[in-house]
Design a protein around this motif. Structure first.
Motif, PDB file in Angstrom:
ATOM      1  N   THR A 162      -0.981  -5.892  11.631  1.00 29.91           N
ATOM      2  CA  THR A 162      -1.367  -5.248  10.829  1.00 29.91           C
ATOM      3  C   THR A 162      -1.804  -5.853   9.552  1.00 29.91           C
ATOM      4  O   THR A 162      -2.201  -6.109   8.873  1.00 29.91           O
ATOM      5  N   THR A 163      -0.621  -5.950   8.186  1.00 36.92           N
ATOM      6  CA  THR A 163      -0.428  -6.344   7.332  1.00 36.92           C
ATOM      7  C   THR A 163      -1.180  -7.701   6.638  1.00 36.92           C
ATOM      8  O   THR A 163      -2.161  -7.571   6.510  1.00 36.92           O
ATOM      9  N   LYS A 173      -8.749  -6.378   2.812  1.00 37.41           N
ATOM     10  CA  LYS A 173      -9.203  -4.824   2.081  1.00 37.41           C
ATOM     11  C   LYS A 173      -8.284  -4.937   1.579  1.00 37.41           C
ATOM     12  O   LYS A 173      -7.535  -5.922   0.624  1.00 37.41           O
ATOM     13  N   PRO A 174      -8.377  -4.147   1.034  1.00 36.28           N
ATOM     14  CA  PRO A 174      -7.675  -3.915  -0.435  1.00 36.28           C
ATOM     15  C   PRO A 174      -6.611  -3.165  -0.167  1.00 36.28           C
ATOM     16  O   PRO A 174      -5.963  -3.386  -1.251  1.00 36.28           O
ATOM     17  N   ASP A 175      -6.489  -2.164   0.150  1.00 35.88           N
ATOM     18  CA  ASP A 175      -5.204  -1.676   0.394  1.00 35.88           C
ATOM     19  C   ASP A 175      -3.660  -2.363   0.751  1.00 35.88           C
ATOM     20  O   ASP A 175      -3.439  -1.881   1.911  1.00 35.88           O
ATOM     21  N   VAL A 176      -3.382  -3.342   0.115  1.00 37.03           N
ATOM     22  CA  VAL A 176      -1.996  -4.184   0.233  1.00 37.03           C
ATOM     23  C   VAL A 176      -1.268  -4.353  -1.129  1.00 37.03           C
ATOM     24  O   VAL A 176      -2.430  -4.546  -1.573  1.00 37.03           O
ATOM     25  N   GLY A 177      -0.295  -4.195  -1.091  1.00 37.89           N
ATOM     26  CA  GLY A 177       0.463  -3.776  -2.126  1.00 37.89           C
ATOM     27  C   GLY A 177       0.333  -5.581  -2.600  1.00 37.89           C
ATOM     28  O   GLY A 177       0.416  -7.034  -2.111  1.00 37.89           O
TER      29      GLY A 177
END
Lengths: 367, 367
Positions: A19-20, A28-32
DNA sequence: CTGTTAGCGCATTCAC
DNA sequence: GTGAATGCGCTAACAG
């Protein structure tokens, strides 16, 4: 560059869930940023290329753009297609070719078009000069399936389209002839059911009127955009009483201009000294005919490029709308009212001056 | 023609399992003819079109054929593509366009090509005149991914290819000039690294030799297939002492022939009375230039059509091999030795006689 | 920010 | 002959 490599493979290598990985791949914005970087590196190392087939299936959204081209196709569709290919180059999208068989009936052609939609292979459609197929194309254009016509023969109100500035191009062409001292300028129109033919005629009229000249009905003939009709029209003009004969002819397209050139050669009329000729299109052969043809260049390449760009924009807009509304059904753009920009983009044309009009070689741009 | 319709839908309507539906759709033999008929009827009624994306994913076998075209592309690629579209028309396959950006480095272009394979979007590839890209194309051609080159500049031993009979075409062109009484026939060759250029030269030599004439080095020049090189070459020929001047010129392609036409016009040399000119390709503009060009027609349309046909044949052959061997891994053609037919298909060319050679209008076919 | 759970629509084993 | 089950490679909902 391993034999094959799936998202799972690189997820394993990176020590994260697929998924990551999918997230970074889709921006997608939401990844470290640490994880993101690591994943990107591994993707690079492995030469991983996502399978857009699977992505399309899963996402309910294809990454293919259909290109519809009728097969009575002219030389310049190549330029249009090249432009489209260029625009698609650094995106995840690819172009799928739909060519329509000439020999089929219009209804059969319609069927082909229906299938384009029902097969759900493509995410949208670019129709190059659909002509008689326009009505079918229109039906395809629903929210959720953007369609765009390029250089259509007719303006379909509900479908966005890209075309060249036909009126403006004709205007500068005739202005150029006027500036060369011509006052008896004939025009060979294209078929009246072609929008571009009517627009070019308008440009012709406008230029004459602004110069204080009347549009003489005897100097305006109609052809069918084919070479022979230009030939025939020129012959008729040459048979006019000498004081009524034109000193210049503005042909509605290059093909008809070629016909004029032939007719002039046949009659022993010297070009450009006795007759100036200007065409419209700038086919690649127009630089090759003798005398080389002065003509109005259509920005075909740009038309193709922009067509794709706009389509992609519409596609991503849809996405945005879908996402922002989520809470309802996931993939139903169908029930929402159309945000579809039914705009009309008109690109500038330019005059390419060659031998056939008697001016020195140069390029004139519209002001 | 419902909004959407899946295999499950029609399975429900027919009162059978989707497996059965899938079977009749894929022409499997083991289905009762009553059931088969019923299913087919419903499929028809509903206007069901299978989702080839899903089919590809599930079957591990795509229904898309890649078309690679370099962007220094000539007019006739349109004809080739039209032929390909025609061949694909009544199959389940579609064409995906891969255009290579001109400005990219050769290596970058290679990368694009690598991706074509790794993305596994397409089942095979047709490369139109790959030229410098040939080496990359070769790498793609493995068992499991058939590749075919069309009109390549070089013969790649391991890759099947389709080309025109260049030698034969040149031969009939020169024979024609000989039959018109010419004995001093010059030739403007294409670049030596083009296979077709060398083949055409061979045809030229053969025709002369069979007529008992020597190939005069002074009458054979080399151009680069562009118009200007034909122009320059013609100038050099015209500057020869008059007793050495050719009475006919066979240009390696149409573009260079146009250059010859221009040079002749410049020098006031009348065509065809003082000089006969023949080209090679039959670009659509060759009927339009003045004087209209006699030239050798390449069967571009047929080349495209046949390219697809052969590729499809290879694809289905693979399938057969896969099925007959099953018992091992399902989808591994990779480890089996290549059944790939590395054949070379050569299509006949024909001579199109127009004004530039001084013969009456007709079409001459090779015997 | 990240992992888990479900499918997308179809083809393909297997059983029956 | 036919049906049920499994998975192609990936995205997208849902929870943490």
């Amino acid at each position: 560059m391993k034999e094959k490599c799936t998202i799972d493979d690189i997820a394993r290598l990176a020590g994260v869930s697929k998924t990551t990985v999918s997230r970074v791949l889709n921006h997608k914005p939401d990844v470290g940023s640490a994880t993101r970087k690591r994943i990107l590196r591994i993707v690079e190392e492995q030469g991983f290329v996502p399978n857009i087939t699977a992505a399309g299936l899963a996402g309910g959204r294809s990454h293919l753009i259909g290109v519809l081209l009728p097969s009575f196709t002219s030389l310049y569709v190549l330029d249009i297609m090249r432009g489209m290919a260029e625009a698609v180059d650094d995106t995840l999208y690819e172009l799928v070719l739909y060519s329509i068989n000439d020999r089929a009936s219009t209804k059969d052609k319609g069927d082909v078009i229906e299938r384009i939609l029902t097969s759900k292979l493509t995410a949208g459609l670019l129709a190059i000069m659909p002509g008689q197929l326009s009505s079918y194309v229109t039906r395809l254009h629903k929210p959720g399936f953007p369609v765009m016509t390029i250089d259509d023969q007719e303006a379909i109100p509900s479908v966005p389209r890209i075309s060249a500035d036909n009126r403006g191009g004709a205007y500068i062409a005739v202005r150029h002839l006027l500036s060369l001292g011509h006052s008896r300028i004939a025009h060979i129109k294209g078929p009246a059911h072609y929008l571009c033919a009517r627009e070019r005629y308008q440009g012709y009229c406008q230029a004459l009127e602004e110069a204080g000249l009347a549009v003489e009905p005897g100097l305006v003939l109609e052809g069918d955009f084919q070479e022979n009709s230009g030939f025939q029209a020129a012959r008729r003009l040459f048979s006019l009483p000498s004081e009524q004969q034109p000193t210049a002819i503005f042909a509605g397209n290059d093909l008809m201009a070629y016909g004029v050139l032939s007719a002039a050669a046949e009659q022993g009329i010297a070009i450009p000294s006795e007759l100036a000729v200007v065409g419209f299109d700038d086919l690649s052969s127009s630089a090759l005919v003798r005398p080389a043809l002065t003509t109005v260049r259509q920005p075909f390449h740009e038309m193709g490029r922009l067509g794709v760009k706009r389509l992609l924009t519409q596609l991503s807009t849809q996405l945005y709308i879908e996402t922002s509304h989520n809470g309802m059904h996931g993939r139903k753009f169908y029930e929402r009212e159309a945000p579809a920009a039914t705009e009309h983009i008109q690109l500038a044309t330019s005059l390419v001056v060659r031998a056939s009009c008697g001016a020195s070689h140069q390029q004139v741009n519209p002001t």
